[in-house]
Motif scaffolding. Structure first.
Motif, short mmCIF file in Angstrom:
data_model
loop_
_atom_site.label_atom_id
_atom_site.label_comp_id
_atom_site.label_asym_id
_atom_site.label_seq_id
_atom_site.Cartn_x
_atom_site.Cartn_y
_atom_site.Cartn_z
N ILE A 66 27.27 89.07 -7.16
CA ILE A 66 26.59 88.50 -8.32
C ILE A 66 27.54 88.42 -9.52
CG2 ILE A 66 24.77 88.92 -10.03
CD1 ILE A 66 23.06 90.05 -7.73
N ALA A 67 28.33 89.47 -9.73
CA ALA A 67 29.27 89.48 -10.87
C ALA A 67 30.32 88.39 -10.71
CB ALA A 67 29.93 90.86 -10.98
N CYS A 68 30.92 88.28 -9.52
CA CYS A 68 31.95 87.26 -9.30
C CYS A 68 31.36 85.85 -9.36
CB CYS A 68 32.61 87.48 -7.94
SG CYS A 68 33.60 88.99 -7.84
N SER A 69 30.15 85.70 -8.84
CA SER A 69 29.50 84.39 -8.87
C SER A 69 29.19 83.97 -10.30
CB SER A 69 28.20 84.43 -8.04
OG SER A 69 28.48 84.70 -6.68
N SER A 70 28.83 84.93 -11.14
CA SER A 70 28.58 84.63 -12.55
C SER A 70 29.83 84.10 -13.22
CB SER A 70 28.09 85.89 -13.28
OG SER A 70 26.90 86.38 -12.70
N ILE A 71 30.97 84.72 -12.91
CA ILE A 71 32.24 84.29 -13.50
C ILE A 71 32.60 82.88 -13.03
CG2 ILE A 71 34.73 84.75 -13.54
CD1 ILE A 71 33.98 87.76 -13.32
N VAL A 72 32.45 82.64 -11.74
CA VAL A 72 32.77 81.31 -11.19
C VAL A 72 31.83 80.26 -11.78
CG1 VAL A 72 32.82 79.92 -9.08
CG2 VAL A 72 33.78 82.23 -9.08
N TYR A 73 30.57 80.60 -11.92
CA TYR A 73 29.59 79.68 -12.50
C TYR A 73 29.96 79.31 -13.93
CZ TYR A 73 25.21 78.08 -14.61
OH TYR A 73 24.27 77.37 -15.30
N LEU A 74 30.31 80.33 -14.73
CA LEU A 74 30.59 80.11 -16.14
C LEU A 74 31.93 79.41 -16.39
CD1 LEU A 74 29.35 83.53 -17.56
CD2 LEU A 74 28.24 81.31 -17.85
N TYR A 75 32.91 79.67 -15.52
CA TYR A 75 34.27 79.19 -15.81
C TYR A 75 34.77 78.10 -14.85
CZ TYR A 75 34.32 83.06 -19.05
OH TYR A 75 34.01 83.91 -20.09
N ILE A 76 33.99 77.79 -13.83
CA ILE A 76 34.39 76.70 -12.93
C ILE A 76 33.27 75.67 -12.79
CG2 ILE A 76 35.03 76.10 -10.55
CD1 ILE A 76 36.54 78.70 -10.35
N GLU A 77 32.05 76.12 -12.43
CA GLU A 77 30.97 75.16 -12.20
C GLU A 77 30.56 74.44 -13.48
OE1 GLU A 77 26.35 75.02 -10.58
OE2 GLU A 77 27.67 76.60 -9.87
N ILE A 78 30.29 75.18 -14.54
CA ILE A 78 29.85 74.55 -15.79
C ILE A 78 30.95 73.66 -16.40
CG2 ILE A 78 29.23 75.01 -18.20
CD1 ILE A 78 27.47 77.24 -17.27
N PRO A 79 32.19 74.13 -16.52
CA PRO A 79 33.24 73.23 -17.05
C PRO A 79 33.42 71.96 -16.23
CG PRO A 79 34.00 75.50 -17.11
CD PRO A 79 32.72 75.50 -16.34
N GLY A 80 33.28 72.07 -14.91
CA GLY A 80 33.41 70.89 -14.06
C GLY A 80 32.35 69.85 -14.39
N LYS A 81 31.11 70.31 -14.59
CA LYS A 81 30.04 69.38 -14.93
C LYS A 81 30.26 68.77 -16.32
CE LYS A 81 26.76 72.38 -13.85
NZ LYS A 81 25.42 72.96 -13.59
N ARG A 82 30.77 69.58 -17.24
CA ARG A 82 31.02 69.07 -18.60
C ARG A 82 32.09 67.99 -18.60
NH1 ARG A 82 31.07 74.91 -21.72
NH2 ARG A 82 28.81 75.09 -22.01
N LEU A 83 33.11 68.16 -17.79
CA LEU A 83 34.17 67.15 -17.72
C LEU A 83 33.63 65.82 -17.23
CD1 LEU A 83 37.22 69.16 -16.31
CD2 LEU A 83 37.06 68.04 -18.55
N VAL A 84 32.75 65.88 -16.23
CA VAL A 84 32.19 64.64 -15.70
C VAL A 84 31.29 63.98 -16.73
CG1 VAL A 84 30.62 63.68 -13.97
CG2 VAL A 84 32.36 65.32 -13.29
N ARG A 85 30.45 64.78 -17.41
CA ARG A 85 29.58 64.20 -18.44
C ARG A 85 30.41 63.55 -19.55
NH1 ARG A 85 26.49 69.32 -18.08
NH2 ARG A 85 24.77 68.97 -16.65
#
Length: 350
Positions: free
Chosen positions: A325-344
């Motif tokens: 859960i801790a590692c997934s939170s980090i990946v979500y915040l620093y990889i998944e969300i930035p990736g979506k922001r770049l596309v938007r």
């Protein structure tokens, strides 16, 4: 439209799959009723497929002019691929498999489930993202050319008929299983055997949009009734196990649409106790990181065991889940969300 009370269910499904893979025999999952539930933990993936179809309709089903293929595909790619490729690279680094170039290429392109000889994947759970690829490719066509141009009754007849036919075909394929790995991979993991789940989710989404104002469906009663059915179903499966029955039905490829579809519908419409609990910000966040939990579970499990080497299975499982859960939170915040922001940002400037 976001339906926050559904978000936490993604976390529950992801953790069910994690426990199915790594928690066999660990308390409390070794208790009679929970043992039965965990033994069917793979059904969490089926839930994801139905939920995916539902969410697509809720997100785009009111676009009467249709949706842009380009924007849709870019948004889907931004949602899944940065985390997907991160998990694949991590899996290769920590498990150190003997890499076959064509197999790795198919997995990188998300087509491994279309080619059963390339399964299991280097990152085992990512076969389902290959299945999702088919859904994503078909959805704009389905929406623009079928869902928006026909009445809900006609759509329902088609999808229910398709689901029934798919269950008959899945049953016959299971009966004629020749025992080879390629045949097994085809009947369990090929995208076309799971298409019925996505379409069932689409139809559930259309029903949801139509019955938004139903006061009865917004109450807790339908969900409580469904939970009673679920508990009775688990008790029945437990009884079957204890008496040595070997059922020939396949729960993996859409049979549980009969439970998942009303569960998603009633929970989405709910404005009572369940909605209040599931809308808590912490539970919503756990649901948001569920994709990372699911796709990272194997490489992080290997990494966790390499680092900590805990001998007690109970301690190891619960510490691993916290670590995941801790590692997934980090990946979500620093990889998944930035990736979506770049596309938007790209779509906004395009």
């Amino acid at each position: 439209m976001r339906i926050e009370q559904l978000t936490f269910t993604r976390f529950l499904a992801a953790i069910l799959i994690v426990v199915f893979h790594f928690g066999n025999g660990v308390f409390p999952f070794n208790l009679p009723g929970l043992t039965t539930l965990i033994s069917f933990g793979y059904i969490g993936v089926s839930y994801f497929f139905v939920l995916s179809g539902f969410v697509m309709i809720v997100a785009y089903g009111r676009e009467q002019s249709g949706i842009s293929f380009k924007n849709y595909y870019l948004n889907r790619l931004a949602k899944i691929y940065p985390v997907y490729i991160t998990a694949l690279i991590l899996a290769l680094l920590v498990t150190k498999p003997q890499v076959e170039a064509t197999k790795l290429g198919s997995e990188t392109l998300l087509i491994q489930s279309f080619l059963p000889r390339f399964l299991p994947s280097y990152n085992l759970p990512d076969w389902s993202l290959s299945v999702e690829l088919l859904f994503y490719l078909l959805y704009p066509l389905l929406l623009n050319l079928f869902f928006l141009k026909n009445r809900i009754f006609k759509i329902g007849v088609f999808i229910v008929g398709f689901w029934m036919l798919s269950q008959i075909i899945n049953y016959l394929l299971g009966l004629h299983n020749n025992g080879t790995e390629i045949y097994h991979n085809f009947i369990y993991y090929h995208p076309f055997v799971h298409l019925n789940e996505f379409l069932a989710g689409n139809f559930t989404g259309l029903v949801f949009l139509r019955f938004l104002q139903s006061e009865y469906l917004r109450s807790d009663k339908p969900l409580l009734a469904l939970m009673l059915v679920f508990i009775l179903g688990i008790a029945w499966l437990r009884w079957m196990q204890l008496h040595g029955f070997n059922w020939a039905v396949n729960f993996h490829n859409g049979l549980l649409v009969l439970f998942f579809a009303p569960l998603i519908l009633f929970l989405s419409l709910n404005r009572g106790f369940f909605a209040k609990i599931f809308n808590h910000s912490l539970l919503v966040f756990l649901g948001e990181i569920s994709y990372c939990i699911y796709i990272l579970q194997l490489p992080l499990y290997t990494l966790f065991n390499n680092w900590f080497k805990l001998n007690n299975p109970l301690t190891a499982l619960y510490f691993y889940i916290v670590f995941l859960i801790a590692c997934s939170s980090i990946v979500y915040l620093y990889i998944e969300i930035p990736g979506k922001r770049l596309v938007r940002k790209y779509l906004k400037n395009a």
